[in-house]
Design a protein around this motif. Sequence first.
Motif, PDB file in Angstrom:
ATOM      1  N   ASP A   1     -30.059  -6.462  51.375  1.00 33.96           N
ATOM      2  CA  ASP A   1     -30.134  -5.179  50.952  1.00 33.96           C
ATOM      3  C   ASP A   1     -31.650  -4.962  50.946  1.00 33.96           C
ATOM      4  O   ASP A   1     -32.031  -4.024  49.950  1.00 33.96           O
ATOM      5  CB  ASP A   1     -29.463  -4.921  49.662  1.00 33.96           C
TER       6      ASP A   1
ATOM      7  N   ASN B   1     -28.085  -6.084  57.055  1.00 33.36           N
ATOM      8  CA  ASN B   1     -27.628  -7.238  56.449  1.00 33.36           C
ATOM      9  C   ASN B   1     -26.640  -8.055  57.403  1.00 33.36           C
ATOM     10  O   ASN B   1     -25.988  -7.475  58.174  1.00 33.36           O
ATOM     11  CB  ASN B   1     -26.715  -7.073  55.167  1.00 33.36           C
TER      12      ASN B   1
ATOM     13  N   GLU C   1     -27.885  -1.481  56.470  1.00 36.67           N
ATOM     14  CA  GLU C   1     -28.993  -1.891  55.890  1.00 36.67           C
ATOM     15  C   GLU C   1     -29.482  -3.133  56.578  1.00 36.67           C
ATOM     16  O   GLU C   1     -30.500  -3.762  56.059  1.00 36.67           O
ATOM     17  CB  GLU C   1     -28.413  -2.233  54.600  1.00 36.67           C
TER      18      GLU C   1
END
Length: 416
Positions: free
Chosen positions: A252, A122, A120
Amino acid sequence: LVNINVSRTDKDELIVYIGGENLVQGEVFRPLAAIEDPDNNGMYKVLWKQTLTDVTIQSGELAGLISIRDGVLRQNINDVNAFAINLTDLINEVHRDGFGKNNQTNNNFFKHIAVSDNVEGNFDLNNDGINDVTALFKISGNNKVDASAAIGITGTLTFVKNNALDQEIKINYYATDTLLDVIKRVNDAKIGVVGYINHNSQLAFKATIAEDTDKKNFIIRHLEDSGQLLVGYAGILKESGPQGAFDYRRVDDIRKIIASREHITITPMFNPASYMDIDDAIKYDIDSIAAAKGKDLGGTGDYNTSNGVGDGSNALALAALKHKHAMIDSNATFNDFYTSLISRIGSQGEEAKDRIASQETLLKNLANLRESVSGINLDEEMANMVQFQHGYNASARVIAMIDRMLETIIKLGQGV
């Protein structure tokens, strides 16, 4: 090494200052410490050990070295990194669309080592052990566009500038604009994101070097559209308005992007030039080199079928990148950018040598001047001493002669 000042409060106590603060006072001294600076790519900074506050170093050899490290060298390193990541990303983008002799596709030509192993994007930016940002380097839209046609819609794009203020920058677009007009407006704003049309005729955005800290290099900070340009038209964001905006300060947030994952590149590891390398798939099987172009049979923009053996159109497309203005932040080809960079580094090196020579000459002249004013030449002083001795002896004889003459004159006057 560093700038110091010295003073006395009394005859028995000497005080040495650095940057206006006491380093030594009598028998008491304050220790210094060199500590890694997480906000400066792990470089060291000098602190007062007891308080962990910065030492003010304004002049001296150390100040010069720090200035070069954080100024000239940082700029050159960042430019090399920008060259490496743009070259890597653009070649990978074209290579993934092609097919190798072994019929493999969607392979990178160069390794891409992301700053995060999280799919993602992150990432723990502040090193506290918790992911706190979404780090994306590039986003390409799903939709093919005609960059020269009027877009027919109006709205406002909102970006966040790549500096410590994270200030919002708004750029309007109008129905009569073409995508090329909008891209030029974005790029002229120098906001840390550049737009371009990729080889598949899709609108794409890439992040550039950060102005505040190297840790935020190549991170898109914010994408927002009040209208439909980045939404239905280009196929980048899922929704318009603040609720549909992508912002790097949230984890996210890749979920705000409608573009498929193959159109998204996660921010590279720090200093991408240092690990630039051929991808393992190519290293271990050269038949994976995607020389053939794929065919988009379904009209989805996915080149999912090979043109077959004997087709070298993708290899030609890769070769053509040499002449493409791929360094989009500077509107230069790879070759032009690299040549300019090497030339600039060479000029800076020669300039540094000239400055050193000039300073050495100045230092030598000052030393000679000081020596001429305060220095002692023993041979010269001995010669002067002998000369003064002879002068003294001669003067003594003259005085003795005058004394005898006066004595004679006095006697003559007395009739003696």
